[in-house]
Design a protein around this motif. Sequence first.
Motif, PDB file in Angstrom:
ATOM      1  N   ARG A  22      59.725  57.097  37.868  1.00  0.00           N
ATOM      2  CA  ARG A  22      60.015  55.875  38.631  1.00  0.00           C
ATOM      3  C   ARG A  22      58.734  55.150  39.015  1.00  0.00           C
ATOM      4  O   ARG A  22      58.661  53.920  38.975  1.00  0.00           O
ATOM      5  CB  ARG A  22      60.837  56.220  39.874  1.00  0.00           C
ATOM      6  CG  ARG A  22      62.283  56.584  39.567  1.00  0.00           C
ATOM      7  CD  ARG A  22      63.095  56.783  40.841  1.00  0.00           C
ATOM      8  NE  ARG A  22      64.500  57.014  40.522  1.00  0.00           N
ATOM      9  CZ  ARG A  22      65.018  58.212  40.275  1.00  0.00           C
ATOM     10  NH1 ARG A  22      64.236  59.284  40.324  1.00  0.00           N
ATOM     11  NH2 ARG A  22      66.294  58.342  39.980  1.00  0.00           N
ATOM     12  N   LEU A  23      57.710  55.916  39.424  1.00  0.00           N
ATOM     13  CA  LEU A  23      56.446  55.278  39.781  1.00  0.00           C
ATOM     14  C   LEU A  23      55.802  54.639  38.555  1.00  0.00           C
ATOM     15  O   LEU A  23      55.126  53.619  38.662  1.00  0.00           O
ATOM     16  CB  LEU A  23      55.493  56.304  40.406  1.00  0.00           C
ATOM     17  CG  LEU A  23      54.236  55.736  41.053  1.00  0.00           C
ATOM     18  CD1 LEU A  23      54.587  54.840  42.240  1.00  0.00           C
ATOM     19  CD2 LEU A  23      53.297  56.856  41.504  1.00  0.00           C
ATOM     20  N   ASN A  24      56.050  55.216  37.400  1.00  0.00           N
ATOM     21  CA  ASN A  24      55.436  54.728  36.159  1.00  0.00           C
ATOM     22  C   ASN A  24      56.102  53.454  35.639  1.00  0.00           C
ATOM     23  O   ASN A  24      55.543  52.782  34.760  1.00  0.00           O
ATOM     24  CB  ASN A  24      55.528  55.807  35.086  1.00  0.00           C
ATOM     25  CG  ASN A  24      54.242  55.955  34.297  1.00  0.00           C
ATOM     26  OD1 ASN A  24      53.163  55.963  34.879  1.00  0.00           O
ATOM     27  ND2 ASN A  24      54.351  56.069  32.985  1.00  0.00           N
ATOM     28  N   PHE A  25      57.269  53.125  36.181  1.00  0.00           N
ATOM     29  CA  PHE A  25      58.020  51.978  35.655  1.00  0.00           C
ATOM     30  C   PHE A  25      57.188  50.690  35.735  1.00  0.00           C
ATOM     31  O   PHE A  25      56.639  50.345  36.777  1.00  0.00           O
ATOM     32  CB  PHE A  25      59.312  51.791  36.456  1.00  0.00           C
ATOM     33  CG  PHE A  25      60.099  50.577  36.042  1.00  0.00           C
ATOM     34  CD1 PHE A  25      60.880  50.602  34.905  1.00  0.00           C
ATOM     35  CD2 PHE A  25      60.028  49.405  36.781  1.00  0.00           C
ATOM     36  CE1 PHE A  25      61.599  49.477  34.510  1.00  0.00           C
ATOM     37  CE2 PHE A  25      60.736  48.278  36.393  1.00  0.00           C
ATOM     38  CZ  PHE A  25      61.532  48.317  35.260  1.00  0.00           C
ATOM     39  N   GLY A  26      57.088  50.000  34.611  1.00  0.00           N
ATOM     40  CA  GLY A  26      56.368  48.735  34.554  1.00  0.00           C
ATOM     41  C   GLY A  26      54.859  48.867  34.485  1.00  0.00           C
ATOM     42  O   GLY A  26      54.147  47.857  34.516  1.00  0.00           O
ATOM     43  N   SER A  27      54.346  50.103  34.361  1.00  0.00           N
ATOM     44  CA  SER A  27      52.890  50.304  34.430  1.00  0.00           C
ATOM     45  C   SER A  27      52.156  49.639  33.273  1.00  0.00           C
ATOM     46  O   SER A  27      51.038  49.137  33.442  1.00  0.00           O
ATOM     47  CB  SER A  27      52.566  51.799  34.462  1.00  0.00           C
ATOM     48  OG  SER A  27      53.063  52.457  33.306  1.00  0.00           O
ATOM     49  N   ARG A  28      52.766  49.583  32.082  1.00  0.00           N
ATOM     50  CA  ARG A  28      52.086  48.969  30.931  1.00  0.00           C
ATOM     51  C   ARG A  28      51.978  47.452  31.101  1.00  0.00           C
ATOM     52  O   ARG A  28      51.037  46.835  30.609  1.00  0.00           O
ATOM     53  CB  ARG A  28      52.821  49.328  29.640  1.00  0.00           C
ATOM     54  CG  ARG A  28      52.575  50.760  29.193  1.00  0.00           C
ATOM     55  CD  ARG A  28      53.422  51.136  28.006  1.00  0.00           C
ATOM     56  NE  ARG A  28      54.835  51.228  28.366  1.00  0.00           N
ATOM     57  CZ  ARG A  28      55.801  51.545  27.492  1.00  0.00           C
ATOM     58  NH1 ARG A  28      55.500  51.767  26.222  1.00  0.00           N
ATOM     59  NH2 ARG A  28      57.058  51.624  27.879  1.00  0.00           N
TER      60      ARG A  28
END
Length: 384
Positions: A89-95
Amino acid sequence: MKLLHIADLHIGKRVNEFSMLEDQKYILKEILKIADEHNPLGIIMAGDIYDKSVPPGEAVEVLDDFLTELAARKIQVFIVSGNHDSPERLNFGSRIMQHTGVYIAGTFDGRLKHIVLNDEFGPLNIYLLPFIKPAVVSPHFQDQDIQSYEDAVKAIIDHEKIDPQERNILVAHQFITGGSKEPERCDSETISLGGLDNIDAAVFDVFDYVALGHLHGPQSIGWETVRYAGSPLKYSFSEARHHKSLTMLQLGDKGALDIGTVPLHPFRDMREIKGPLHELIGTHGSSPENDQDYIRAILTDEGELYDAIGQLRQVYPNIMRIDFDNSRSIEEINSKSAAYGDVAQKSPLELFEEFYLKQNNVEMTAEELGMMEEVFEDAGGAGK
Protein backbone atom coordinates in the motif's frame (compact mmCIF):
# COMPACT_ATOMS: atom_id res chain seq x y z
CA MET A 1 23.92 19.80 1.21
CA LYS A 2 21.27 19.82 3.92
CA LEU A 3 18.83 16.98 4.72
CA LEU A 4 16.17 16.50 7.40
CA HIS A 5 15.61 13.10 9.03
CA ILE A 6 12.29 12.13 10.64
CA ALA A 7 10.65 8.78 11.38
CA ASP A 8 7.78 6.97 13.10
CA LEU A 9 4.99 9.37 12.20
CA HIS A 10 2.37 6.66 12.93
CA ILE A 11 -0.27 8.70 11.12
CA GLY A 12 -3.74 7.64 12.25
CA LYS A 13 -2.58 6.39 15.65
CA ARG A 14 -4.91 6.28 18.65
CA VAL A 15 -3.50 6.45 22.18
CA ASN A 16 -5.82 5.25 24.95
CA GLU A 17 -8.67 5.69 22.44
CA PHE A 18 -7.72 9.33 21.74
CA SER A 19 -7.17 10.06 18.04
CA MET A 20 -3.81 11.73 17.43
CA LEU A 21 -4.69 13.04 13.95
CA GLU A 22 -5.12 16.67 15.01
CA ASP A 23 -1.77 16.55 16.82
CA GLN A 24 -0.12 14.91 13.79
CA LYS A 25 -1.44 17.55 11.39
CA TYR A 26 -0.06 20.23 13.72
CA ILE A 27 3.41 18.69 14.04
CA LEU A 28 3.69 18.11 10.26
CA LYS A 29 2.91 21.80 9.71
CA GLU A 30 5.69 22.62 12.18
CA ILE A 31 8.08 20.39 10.20
CA LEU A 32 7.11 22.32 7.06
CA LYS A 33 7.91 25.60 8.84
CA ILE A 34 11.33 24.20 9.80
CA ALA A 35 11.86 23.19 6.16
CA ASP A 36 10.96 26.73 5.07
CA GLU A 37 13.48 28.15 7.54
CA HIS A 38 16.40 25.82 6.72
CA ASN A 39 15.69 25.06 3.04
CA PRO A 40 16.90 21.43 2.91
CA LEU A 41 17.40 19.63 -0.37
CA GLY A 42 15.53 16.60 0.93
CA ILE A 43 13.69 15.01 3.84
CA ILE A 44 14.15 11.41 4.97
CA MET A 45 11.15 9.52 6.40
CA ALA A 46 12.46 6.30 7.97
CA GLY A 47 9.39 4.10 8.24
CA ASP A 48 6.19 3.60 10.23
CA ILE A 49 4.60 6.31 8.16
CA TYR A 50 1.18 4.95 9.12
CA ASP A 51 0.21 3.29 12.38
CA LYS A 52 -1.71 0.46 10.75
CA SER A 53 -1.21 -1.63 7.63
CA VAL A 54 -4.66 -0.52 6.47
CA PRO A 55 -4.70 3.15 7.46
CA PRO A 56 -7.99 5.05 7.74
CA GLY A 57 -8.89 7.46 4.94
CA GLU A 58 -8.17 10.51 7.11
CA ALA A 59 -4.61 9.29 7.71
CA VAL A 60 -4.02 8.87 3.96
CA GLU A 61 -5.25 12.44 3.41
CA VAL A 62 -2.81 13.76 6.04
CA LEU A 63 0.16 12.09 4.34
CA ASP A 64 -1.06 13.24 0.90
CA ASP A 65 -1.23 16.85 2.11
CA PHE A 66 2.26 16.65 3.63
CA LEU A 67 3.88 15.17 0.51
CA THR A 68 2.08 17.68 -1.70
CA GLU A 69 3.45 20.56 0.37
CA LEU A 70 6.98 19.15 0.19
CA ALA A 71 6.75 18.66 -3.57
CA ALA A 72 5.51 22.24 -3.99
CA ARG A 73 8.68 23.39 -2.19
CA LYS A 74 10.77 21.15 -4.48
CA ILE A 75 12.06 19.25 -1.44
CA GLN A 76 12.92 15.68 -2.39
CA VAL A 77 11.48 12.96 -0.17
CA PHE A 78 13.00 9.56 0.67
CA ILE A 79 10.60 7.08 2.30
CA VAL A 80 10.93 3.47 3.47
CA SER A 81 8.24 1.27 4.95
CA GLY A 82 8.27 0.31 8.63
CA ASN A 83 6.91 -2.71 10.45
CA HIS A 84 3.56 -0.93 10.95
CA ASP A 85 3.15 -0.14 7.27
CA SER A 86 1.73 -2.27 4.50
CA PRO A 87 4.67 -2.40 2.03
CA GLU A 88 2.41 -2.75 -1.01
CA ARG A 89 0.00 0.00 0.00
CA LEU A 90 2.82 2.41 0.81
CA ASN A 91 4.44 1.54 -2.52
CA PHE A 92 1.31 2.48 -4.49
CA GLY A 93 2.08 5.18 -7.05
CA SER A 94 5.80 5.24 -6.20
CA ARG A 95 6.94 4.97 -9.84
CA ILE A 96 4.85 7.99 -10.74
CA MET A 97 5.79 10.01 -7.66
CA GLN A 98 9.53 9.60 -8.19
CA HIS A 99 9.20 11.95 -11.18
CA THR A 100 8.25 14.68 -8.67
CA GLY A 101 11.14 13.83 -6.33
CA VAL A 102 9.20 11.55 -3.94
CA TYR A 103 11.09 8.24 -3.68
CA ILE A 104 9.35 5.38 -1.87
CA ALA A 105 10.72 1.91 -1.07
CA GLY A 106 7.73 0.06 0.35
CA THR A 107 8.56 -3.45 -0.83
CA PHE A 108 11.90 -5.23 -1.18
CA ASP A 109 12.61 -6.67 -4.65
CA GLY A 110 16.14 -7.95 -4.07
CA ARG A 111 17.98 -4.64 -4.46
CA LEU A 112 18.24 -1.41 -2.51
CA LYS A 113 16.50 1.52 -4.17
CA HIS A 114 19.32 3.90 -5.09
CA ILE A 115 19.04 7.65 -5.67
CA VAL A 116 22.01 9.86 -6.54
CA LEU A 117 22.08 13.54 -5.57
CA ASN A 118 24.85 15.89 -6.66
CA ASP A 119 26.41 19.05 -5.27
CA GLU A 120 29.77 20.80 -5.49
CA PHE A 121 31.37 17.89 -3.59
CA GLY A 122 30.22 15.24 -6.04
CA PRO A 123 27.63 12.46 -5.80
CA LEU A 124 25.68 11.57 -2.65
CA ASN A 125 24.21 8.06 -2.79
CA ILE A 126 20.99 7.50 -0.85
CA TYR A 127 19.97 3.86 -0.43
CA LEU A 128 16.46 2.94 0.72
CA LEU A 129 15.95 -0.29 2.68
CA PRO A 130 12.31 -1.02 3.58
CA PHE A 131 11.57 -3.00 6.72
CA ILE A 132 12.60 -6.60 6.03
CA LYS A 133 12.45 -10.00 7.65
CA PRO A 134 14.74 -12.96 6.84
CA ALA A 135 11.90 -14.82 5.10
CA VAL A 136 11.43 -11.88 2.70
CA VAL A 137 15.13 -11.70 1.83
CA SER A 138 16.01 -15.42 1.57
CA PRO A 139 14.36 -16.04 -1.85
CA HIS A 140 16.60 -13.36 -3.39
CA PHE A 141 19.83 -14.93 -2.04
CA GLN A 142 19.25 -18.67 -2.30
CA ASP A 143 22.99 -19.40 -2.28
CA GLN A 144 23.29 -17.94 1.25
CA ASP A 145 22.12 -19.27 4.61
CA ILE A 146 20.01 -16.40 5.93
CA GLN A 147 18.70 -17.20 9.41
CA SER A 148 18.66 -13.85 11.21
CA TYR A 149 17.75 -10.23 10.53
CA GLU A 150 21.47 -9.41 10.62
CA ASP A 151 22.21 -12.12 8.02
CA ALA A 152 19.52 -10.62 5.81
CA VAL A 153 20.71 -7.02 6.02
CA LYS A 154 24.35 -8.00 5.59
CA ALA A 155 23.53 -10.01 2.45
CA ILE A 156 21.65 -7.05 0.96
CA ILE A 157 24.45 -4.55 1.65
CA ASP A 158 27.23 -6.87 0.43
CA HIS A 159 25.34 -7.48 -2.80
CA GLU A 160 25.21 -3.75 -3.61
CA LYS A 161 29.02 -3.37 -3.75
CA ILE A 162 28.84 0.17 -2.37
CA ASP A 163 31.82 2.41 -3.11
CA PRO A 164 33.34 3.48 0.24
CA GLN A 165 35.13 6.38 -1.43
CA GLU A 166 31.82 8.12 -2.15
CA ARG A 167 29.30 9.63 0.27
CA ASN A 168 26.66 7.06 1.18
CA ILE A 169 23.48 7.28 3.27
CA LEU A 170 21.20 4.37 4.18
CA VAL A 171 17.57 4.81 5.23
CA ALA A 172 16.25 1.83 7.19
CA HIS A 173 13.66 0.76 9.74
CA GLN A 174 15.14 -2.00 11.90
CA PHE A 175 16.26 -2.65 15.48
CA ILE A 176 19.97 -1.80 15.66
CA THR A 177 22.28 -2.47 18.59
CA GLY A 178 25.94 -1.71 19.21
CA GLY A 179 28.36 -0.38 21.80
CA SER A 180 28.04 -0.74 25.56
CA LYS A 181 24.78 1.20 25.91
CA GLU A 182 21.46 -0.55 25.39
CA PRO A 183 19.06 1.29 23.07
CA GLU A 184 16.28 3.13 24.88
CA ARG A 185 12.91 1.56 24.12
CA CYS A 186 9.36 2.77 24.74
CA ASP A 187 6.00 1.14 25.46
CA SER A 188 4.61 2.38 22.13
CA GLU A 189 7.09 0.36 20.05
CA THR A 190 6.57 -3.16 18.74
CA ILE A 191 9.13 -5.34 20.50
CA SER A 192 10.40 -8.68 19.25
CA LEU A 193 10.98 -11.07 22.13
CA GLY A 194 14.39 -12.64 22.61
CA GLY A 195 16.31 -10.11 20.54
CA LEU A 196 15.58 -11.95 17.29
CA ASP A 197 15.46 -8.72 15.32
CA ASN A 198 18.79 -7.31 16.58
CA ILE A 199 21.25 -6.07 13.94
CA ASP A 200 24.74 -4.94 14.94
CA ALA A 201 25.59 -1.37 13.92
CA ALA A 202 28.94 -2.60 12.54
CA VAL A 203 27.06 -4.01 9.53
CA PHE A 204 26.66 -0.42 8.30
CA ASP A 205 30.30 0.70 8.37
CA VAL A 206 30.29 1.49 4.62
CA PHE A 207 27.76 4.28 5.16
CA ASP A 208 28.52 7.85 6.19
CA TYR A 209 25.13 8.09 7.88
CA VAL A 210 22.37 5.59 8.68
CA ALA A 211 18.94 7.24 9.04
CA LEU A 212 16.92 4.92 11.23
CA GLY A 213 13.33 4.54 12.28
CA HIS A 214 11.72 2.12 14.77
CA LEU A 215 12.74 3.42 18.21
CA HIS A 216 10.74 6.43 19.38
CA GLY A 217 13.45 8.12 21.44
CA PRO A 218 15.99 10.18 19.42
CA GLN A 219 19.38 8.49 19.92
CA SER A 220 22.53 7.29 18.23
CA ILE A 221 23.56 3.63 18.35
CA GLY A 222 27.21 2.57 18.46
CA TRP A 223 28.35 5.60 16.46
CA GLU A 224 26.98 9.12 16.20
CA THR A 225 26.33 8.49 12.51
CA VAL A 226 23.92 5.56 13.14
CA ARG A 227 20.89 7.43 14.44
CA TYR A 228 17.22 7.08 15.26
CA ALA A 229 15.37 10.35 14.68
CA GLY A 230 12.64 9.27 17.10
CA SER A 231 8.93 9.90 16.72
CA PRO A 232 7.82 13.53 16.32
CA LEU A 233 5.14 13.05 19.00
CA LYS A 234 4.87 11.19 22.29
CA TYR A 235 2.82 8.04 21.87
CA SER A 236 3.03 6.57 25.39
CA PHE A 237 3.64 7.82 28.91
CA SER A 238 7.01 6.07 28.87
CA GLU A 239 7.95 8.96 26.54
CA ALA A 240 6.66 11.69 28.88
CA ARG A 241 10.18 12.98 29.57
CA HIS A 242 11.36 12.83 25.97
CA HIS A 243 12.32 15.98 24.12
CA LYS A 244 11.10 15.34 20.58
CA SER A 245 13.08 16.69 17.63
CA LEU A 246 13.99 16.15 14.03
CA THR A 247 17.56 15.47 12.95
CA MET A 248 19.32 17.84 10.57
CA LEU A 249 22.27 16.74 8.44
CA GLN A 250 24.74 19.08 6.78
CA LEU A 251 27.05 17.25 4.39
CA GLY A 252 30.24 18.59 2.94
CA ASP A 253 33.01 16.60 1.32
CA LYS A 254 33.50 12.91 2.17
CA GLY A 255 33.83 12.63 5.97
CA ALA A 256 32.47 16.12 6.63
CA LEU A 257 29.12 15.60 8.30
CA ASP A 258 27.44 17.79 10.89
CA ILE A 259 24.54 16.22 12.79
CA GLY A 260 22.19 18.48 14.74
CA THR A 261 18.64 18.49 16.05
CA VAL A 262 15.76 20.92 15.83
CA PRO A 263 13.23 20.75 18.70
CA LEU A 264 9.58 20.01 17.95
CA HIS A 265 6.75 21.55 19.96
CA PRO A 266 3.46 19.59 20.05
CA PHE A 267 -0.06 20.98 20.01
CA ARG A 268 -0.65 19.04 23.24
CA ASP A 269 2.06 17.61 25.45
CA MET A 270 1.84 14.20 27.10
CA ARG A 271 2.78 14.36 30.78
CA GLU A 272 2.30 12.86 34.22
CA ILE A 273 0.98 14.57 37.34
CA LYS A 274 1.16 13.10 40.83
CA GLY A 275 -0.35 13.88 44.21
CA PRO A 276 -3.62 13.84 46.17
CA LEU A 277 -6.73 14.43 44.09
CA HIS A 278 -7.62 17.76 45.71
CA GLU A 279 -4.12 19.13 45.01
CA LEU A 280 -4.11 18.04 41.36
CA ILE A 281 -7.47 19.70 40.84
CA GLY A 282 -6.48 22.82 42.77
CA THR A 283 -3.16 23.50 41.01
CA HIS A 284 -4.54 23.82 37.48
CA GLY A 285 -5.08 27.55 37.82
CA SER A 286 -1.33 28.21 37.83
CA SER A 287 -0.90 26.93 34.26
CA PRO A 288 -4.27 26.85 32.48
CA GLU A 289 -2.55 26.79 29.08
CA ASN A 290 -1.48 23.20 29.84
CA ASP A 291 -4.96 21.95 30.75
CA GLN A 292 -5.43 20.49 27.25
CA ASP A 293 -2.36 18.20 27.57
CA TYR A 294 -2.71 14.43 27.59
CA ILE A 295 -2.48 13.44 31.23
CA ARG A 296 -1.63 10.41 33.31
CA ALA A 297 -2.65 11.13 36.90
CA ILE A 298 -0.95 9.20 39.71
CA LEU A 299 -3.10 9.59 42.81
CA THR A 300 -1.56 9.21 46.26
CA ASP A 301 -4.80 9.39 48.28
CA GLU A 302 -5.19 6.67 50.92
CA GLY A 303 -8.97 6.93 51.30
CA GLU A 304 -11.75 6.00 48.89
CA LEU A 305 -12.39 8.51 46.09
CA TYR A 306 -15.67 9.32 44.39
CA ASP A 307 -15.51 9.57 40.60
CA ALA A 308 -11.85 10.56 40.50
CA ILE A 309 -11.72 10.42 36.69
CA GLY A 310 -14.82 12.65 36.44
CA GLN A 311 -13.39 15.24 38.80
CA LEU A 312 -10.06 15.30 36.99
CA ARG A 313 -11.71 15.49 33.58
CA GLN A 314 -13.42 18.74 34.56
CA VAL A 315 -9.94 20.26 34.86
CA TYR A 316 -7.99 18.10 32.38
CA PRO A 317 -10.42 17.16 29.55
CA ASN A 318 -7.77 15.00 27.85
CA ILE A 319 -6.87 12.84 30.82
CA MET A 320 -5.98 9.41 29.48
CA ARG A 321 -5.16 7.32 32.52
CA ILE A 322 -5.32 7.14 36.32
CA ASP A 323 -2.98 5.07 38.51
CA PHE A 324 -2.53 4.91 42.27
CA ASP A 325 0.61 5.13 44.37
CA ASN A 326 -0.41 4.52 47.98
CA SER A 327 -0.02 1.90 50.69
CA ARG A 328 -2.69 -0.32 49.15
CA SER A 329 -1.11 -0.32 45.70
CA ILE A 330 2.31 -1.04 47.19
CA GLU A 331 0.87 -3.90 49.24
CA GLU A 332 -0.77 -5.32 46.13
CA ILE A 333 2.50 -5.17 44.20
CA ASN A 334 4.37 -6.85 47.06
CA SER A 335 1.75 -9.58 47.42
CA LYS A 336 1.91 -10.29 43.67
CA SER A 337 5.72 -10.43 43.80
CA ALA A 338 5.59 -12.82 46.74
CA ALA A 339 3.05 -15.00 44.98
CA TYR A 340 5.17 -15.17 41.83
CA GLY A 341 8.21 -16.05 43.88
CA ASP A 342 6.40 -18.97 45.56
CA VAL A 343 4.95 -20.49 42.40
CA ALA A 344 7.81 -22.90 41.85
CA GLN A 345 7.39 -24.26 45.40
CA LYS A 346 3.65 -24.97 45.12
CA SER A 347 1.78 -27.86 43.59
CA PRO A 348 -0.81 -27.29 40.86
CA LEU A 349 -3.55 -28.13 43.36
CA GLU A 350 -2.31 -25.47 45.79
CA LEU A 351 -2.18 -22.93 43.00
CA PHE A 352 -5.73 -23.86 41.97
CA GLU A 353 -6.90 -23.40 45.57
CA GLU A 354 -5.47 -19.88 45.58
CA PHE A 355 -7.08 -19.12 42.24
CA TYR A 356 -10.47 -20.43 43.44
CA LEU A 357 -10.29 -18.30 46.59
CA LYS A 358 -9.37 -15.19 44.62
CA GLN A 359 -12.20 -15.69 42.12
CA ASN A 360 -14.96 -16.69 44.58
CA ASN A 361 -13.85 -15.15 47.88
CA VAL A 362 -14.50 -18.48 49.66
CA GLU A 363 -12.29 -21.51 50.18
CA MET A 364 -12.93 -24.82 48.45
CA THR A 365 -14.83 -27.45 50.38
CA ALA A 366 -13.26 -30.78 51.29
CA GLU A 367 -15.39 -32.46 48.63
CA GLU A 368 -14.29 -30.00 45.97
CA LEU A 369 -10.66 -30.45 46.99
CA GLY A 370 -11.01 -34.21 46.67
CA MET A 371 -12.52 -33.89 43.21
CA MET A 372 -9.79 -31.60 41.99
CA GLU A 373 -7.08 -33.81 43.47
CA GLU A 374 -8.43 -36.71 41.41
CA VAL A 375 -8.48 -34.52 38.29
CA PHE A 376 -4.85 -33.49 38.73
CA GLU A 377 -3.76 -37.07 39.47
CA ASP A 378 -5.48 -38.28 36.30
CA ALA A 379 -3.69 -35.51 34.40
CA GLY A 380 -0.28 -36.73 35.46
CA GLY A 381 0.09 -36.35 39.19
CA ALA A 382 -0.14 -33.14 41.14
CA GLY A 383 -1.32 -33.89 44.64
CA LYS A 384 -0.39 -31.91 47.73
